[in-house]
Scaffold this motif. Structure first.
Motif, PDB file in Angstrom:
ATOM      1  N   GLU A 290      -3.212  -2.401  -0.577  1.00  0.00           N
ATOM      2  CA  GLU A 290      -2.731  -1.105  -1.008  1.00  0.00           C
ATOM      3  C   GLU A 290      -1.215  -1.076  -0.883  1.00  0.00           C
ATOM      4  N   ASN A 291      -0.569  -0.133  -1.551  1.00  0.00           N
ATOM      5  CA  ASN A 291       0.861   0.068  -1.372  1.00  0.00           C
ATOM      6  C   ASN A 291       1.077   0.858  -0.103  1.00  0.00           C
ATOM      7  N   ARG A 292       2.025   0.361   0.715  1.00  0.00           N
ATOM      8  CA  ARG A 292       2.305   1.025   1.989  1.00  0.00           C
ATOM      9  C   ARG A 292       3.790   0.857   2.297  1.00  0.00           C
ATOM     10  N   LEU A 293       4.389   1.860   2.913  1.00  0.00           N
ATOM     11  CA  LEU A 293       5.787   1.775   3.319  1.00  0.00           C
ATOM     12  C   LEU A 293       5.868   0.941   4.597  1.00  0.00           C
ATOM     13  N   VAL A 294       6.521  -0.235   4.519  1.00  0.00           N
ATOM     14  CA  VAL A 294       6.673  -1.136   5.659  1.00  0.00           C
ATOM     15  C   VAL A 294       8.157  -1.454   5.785  1.00  0.00           C
ATOM     16  N   ASP A 295       8.745  -1.134   6.921  1.00  0.00           N
ATOM     17  CA  ASP A 295      10.178  -1.351   7.152  1.00  0.00           C
ATOM     18  C   ASP A 295      11.035  -0.674   6.091  1.00  0.00           C
ATOM     19  N   GLY A 296      10.609   0.518   5.645  1.00  0.00           N
ATOM     20  CA  GLY A 296      11.391   1.286   4.687  1.00  0.00           C
ATOM     21  C   GLY A 296      11.282   0.829   3.246  1.00  0.00           C
ATOM     22  N   VAL A 297      10.390  -0.132   2.971  1.00  0.00           N
ATOM     23  CA  VAL A 297      10.204  -0.655   1.614  1.00  0.00           C
ATOM     24  C   VAL A 297       8.715  -0.597   1.268  1.00  0.00           C
ATOM     25  N   GLU A 298       8.416  -0.155   0.039  1.00  0.00           N
ATOM     26  CA  GLU A 298       7.022  -0.148  -0.380  1.00  0.00           C
ATOM     27  C   GLU A 298       6.570  -1.580  -0.626  1.00  0.00           C
ATOM     28  N   ARG A 299       5.514  -1.968   0.089  1.00  0.00           N
ATOM     29  CA  ARG A 299       4.993  -3.332  -0.002  1.00  0.00           C
ATOM     30  C   ARG A 299       3.478  -3.282  -0.157  1.00  0.00           C
ATOM     31  N   ARG A 300       2.885  -4.409  -0.534  1.00  0.00           N
ATOM     32  CA  ARG A 300       1.443  -4.531  -0.595  1.00  0.00           C
ATOM     33  C   ARG A 300       0.967  -4.917   0.809  1.00  0.00           C
ATOM     34  N   ALA A 301       0.009  -4.161   1.324  1.00  0.00           N
ATOM     35  CA  ALA A 301      -0.501  -4.393   2.677  1.00  0.00           C
ATOM     36  C   ALA A 301      -2.024  -4.325   2.651  1.00  0.00           C
ATOM     37  N   CYS A 302      -2.611  -5.078   3.556  1.00  0.00           N
ATOM     38  CA  CYS A 302      -4.070  -5.142   3.636  1.00  0.00           C
ATOM     39  C   CYS A 302      -4.636  -3.832   4.170  1.00  0.00           C
ATOM     40  N   THR A 303      -5.781  -3.437   3.599  1.00  0.00           N
ATOM     41  CA  THR A 303      -6.460  -2.214   4.043  1.00  0.00           C
ATOM     42  C   THR A 303      -7.306  -2.454   5.286  1.00  0.00           C
TER      43      THR A 303
END
Length: 186
Positions: free
Chosen positions: A14-27
């Motif tokens: 899913e798209n998730r904000l990681v370290d201030g940047v939208e990234r693809r992250a596992c659900t």
């Protein structure tokens, strides 16, 4: 291209904000896709004031003369990569002297290119017949009549006119760091 499934556990991303940047992250797990990157290397081998060049037989750049080079393999130390590429593409044995240039090219697959000054050891240039169809050592005068790629022209200038110290391999670091490829100013 979007990453839809986790490389670690196989669940949906899913798209998730990681370290201030939208990234693809596992659900399901903590895996994050940090982006797409490639690391290329290039050799600047000089012999008798001539630079080793190869003519590309494939796209991109088919027909252009470039310095030998390629991409690192996942578990291959970068110094082995450039030695291998010079041998594969031009049948020339050379050893790493120092890092003399770096190109940063942000794009869909962010490319970093590291150029090495290399010491000629042995061999007569011969193309591999697959990636390159010609190889040789050429003077600046000879290159004026050749179709030398723009980026290679920049690198040849560094090879023949550079006067900095570059980054040299650190063969005796102050601490033991197995598996690291370390370069430093002298």
């Amino acid at each position: 291209m979007s990453v839809n499934f986790c490389s670690s556990c196989g669940h949906a991303m899913e798209n998730r904000l990681v370290d201030g940047v939208e990234r693809r992250a596992c659900t399901s797990c903590t895996w994050v896709h940090w982006g797409n990157y490639s690391v290329g290397v290039g050799a600047l081998v000089v012999k008798d004031d001539k630079v080793l060049l190869v003519r590309r037989a494939q796209e991109p750049g088919k027909g252009n003369w470039t310095n030998p080079g390629g991409y690192i393999e996942q578990l291959e130390p970068i110094e082995q990569t450039i030695v291998r590429e010079v041998l594969e593409e031009a049948n020339v044995q050379a050893k790493v002297k120092r890092v003399v240039a770096l190109r940063d090219q942000p794009r869909a697959i962010h490319n970093i290119y590291i150029a090495f000054e290399m010491e000629y050891v042995d061999g007569e240039p011969q193309p591999d017949g697959f990636e390159v169809d010609a190889a040789g050592f050429f003077s600046l005068e000879e290159m004026r009549t050749m179709q030398v790629a723009n980026f290679t022209q920049w690198l040849v200038n560094i090879a023949l006119n550079g006067n900095g110290t570059g980054l040299e391999p650190d063969l005796e670091p102050i601490v033991n760091l197995p598996g690291y490829g370390l370069f430093k100013i002298s």
